[in-house]
Design a protein around this motif. Sequence first.
Motif, PDB file in Angstrom:
ATOM      1  N   GLU A   3       0.828  -1.206   0.000  1.00 23.77           N
ATOM      2  CA  GLU A   3       0.000   0.000   0.000  1.00 23.77           C
ATOM      3  C   GLU A   3       0.866   1.261   0.000  1.00 23.77           C
ATOM      4  O   GLU A   3       0.579   2.228  -0.715  1.00 23.77           O
ATOM      5  CB  GLU A   3      -0.915  -0.019   1.221  1.00 23.77           C
ATOM      6  N   GLU A  98       1.809  -7.192  10.104  1.00 21.19           N
ATOM      7  CA  GLU A  98       0.578  -6.790   9.423  1.00 21.19           C
ATOM      8  C   GLU A  98      -0.674  -7.388  10.044  1.00 21.19           C
ATOM      9  O   GLU A  98      -1.759  -6.838   9.912  1.00 21.19           O
ATOM     10  CB  GLU A  98       0.669  -7.150   7.937  1.00 21.19           C
ATOM     11  N   THR A  99      -0.543  -8.489  10.781  1.00 18.53           N
ATOM     12  CA  THR A  99      -1.723  -9.115  11.382  1.00 18.53           C
ATOM     13  C   THR A  99      -2.400  -8.176  12.359  1.00 18.53           C
ATOM     14  O   THR A  99      -3.624  -8.018  12.338  1.00 18.53           O
ATOM     15  CB  THR A  99      -1.332 -10.428  12.094  1.00 18.53           C
ATOM     16  N   TRP A 100      -1.614  -7.522  13.226  1.00 22.37           N
ATOM     17  CA  TRP A 100      -2.258  -6.618  14.185  1.00 22.37           C
ATOM     18  C   TRP A 100      -2.580  -5.270  13.566  1.00 22.37           C
ATOM     19  O   TRP A 100      -3.439  -4.526  14.086  1.00 22.37           O
ATOM     20  CB  TRP A 100      -1.405  -6.453  15.448  1.00 22.37           C
ATOM     21  N   THR A 102      -4.278  -4.703  11.028  1.00 22.44           N
ATOM     22  CA  THR A 102      -5.644  -4.682  10.517  1.00 22.44           C
ATOM     23  C   THR A 102      -6.654  -4.320  11.599  1.00 22.44           C
ATOM     24  O   THR A 102      -7.832  -4.125  11.297  1.00 22.44           O
ATOM     25  CB  THR A 102      -6.014  -6.052   9.916  1.00 22.44           C
TER      26      THR A 102
END
Length: 442
Positions: A3, A98-100, A102
């Motif tokens: 992104e 990146e998991t947290w 979101t």
Amino acid sequence: MRELGAHAAALAARRPGEVRLRRVGTSRQGAPLLLLSVGHGSRQALVVAGPHANEPVGGATALRLAERALADPRLTEGADATWNLLLCLDPDGSRRNETWLTGPYTLGRYFRHFFRPGFLEQPEWLPEGAAGAVLPETRALLDLQDELRPFLQCSLHGVDVGGAFVELTRDLPGLAQRVAHSAARLGIPRELGPFDTLYWPALGPAVYRVPPPDTGDLAAAITEAAVESTWFHPRPHGTVTAIVEAPMWGVDAVEDPTRPADPDALLRPVGHTLRRDTERLAGILARVRPRLRDTPGAGRLLAPVDDYLLVGPGIADSWDPDAHVPGARALPLLDTARLTALRLAGRRLALRTAGLLHQLVTASGRDPDGVLPELDRLIDAWCADYRVGCGAYWIPVARQVEYQARVVLAAFDLAGRPTRPHPPADRPARHATPRPEPVRRD
């Protein structure tokens, strides 16, 4: 990470005459290291985002700075300056967080998915000196510094729980007042005695001078950055480096200068707690380590666990008024701000270790000793202590980004000015206290 690159590419496509996007290196896992440049001035400013994998705010700040530079010619043509924005120095590590990212943004979710590589895999450090740097991310940054010879380098960092502060390789008179103004306007606490700068000189409230690099043992390097670094590498070019720390969860007590009647009584349990928690986590690791040999990626998770367990006991002893560690440095004056910062730091070491152990056991796919429920209980209890015992509250991302961008712009302004006489750190200049903007503690 994709992104960030997409936004930067869109900006370059929209303003091709003023914006360039180029690849300046490649990570260990093949991710591009992207540099976004704005302006065509002869004076180079370098902004480094994402040097620590668990501190994501810098990427968004870099994009905001690019937009500001495009919107205000005083930052480019008017200053004869080019803004060079490295979007992420550690894309491999950042991807593992990146998991947290979101959401939802809770302490429990953050620490259960926390990742930061071991000390020797963090690309800003040069434990073997610049000539001995082996990480491709580090080599790319060193080459970029030597190419640009920036008058200012800003390294964008994040504090998981605490307050905002800045570290400088040399003084920028007036920056402490700018930091105070920006923090007050945005409802962000300043950290007046961070663990990171415990023994460093203060240049003003929440602004500290990074001591010149000094070789020491690994434990000192992990906790104090007591090694050569990319912060100091461009110093022969006249570069001043500003390390800009913006908190994700704020704690108001980190800017409380009052001195308790008996600081040792408050410090003693902080050291005892860290020692107890470290011993407990070391015991858990000893139980699970034999079963982790075949777990994919276990080495990268074990490295920071070993780092934290290595430094924990020594830190606990240095904080314990009863320990009498030979050769230990005396702690500075312990006001409420510093005592709170030490409490937060002890919890941070334990929570990071517990979160990484949780990931290791989960990745192994087996838990015959029932370690996961035990780790869940510890993480929940320690996060509750942050929320209830320390009053930690989430700071919305937009405010984190705006604060960090304002401090970088202040450093950019001040770094281009001649040095002026200024009051010593213990007698800050008088200035009006800004009126806070209305903020929500959500």
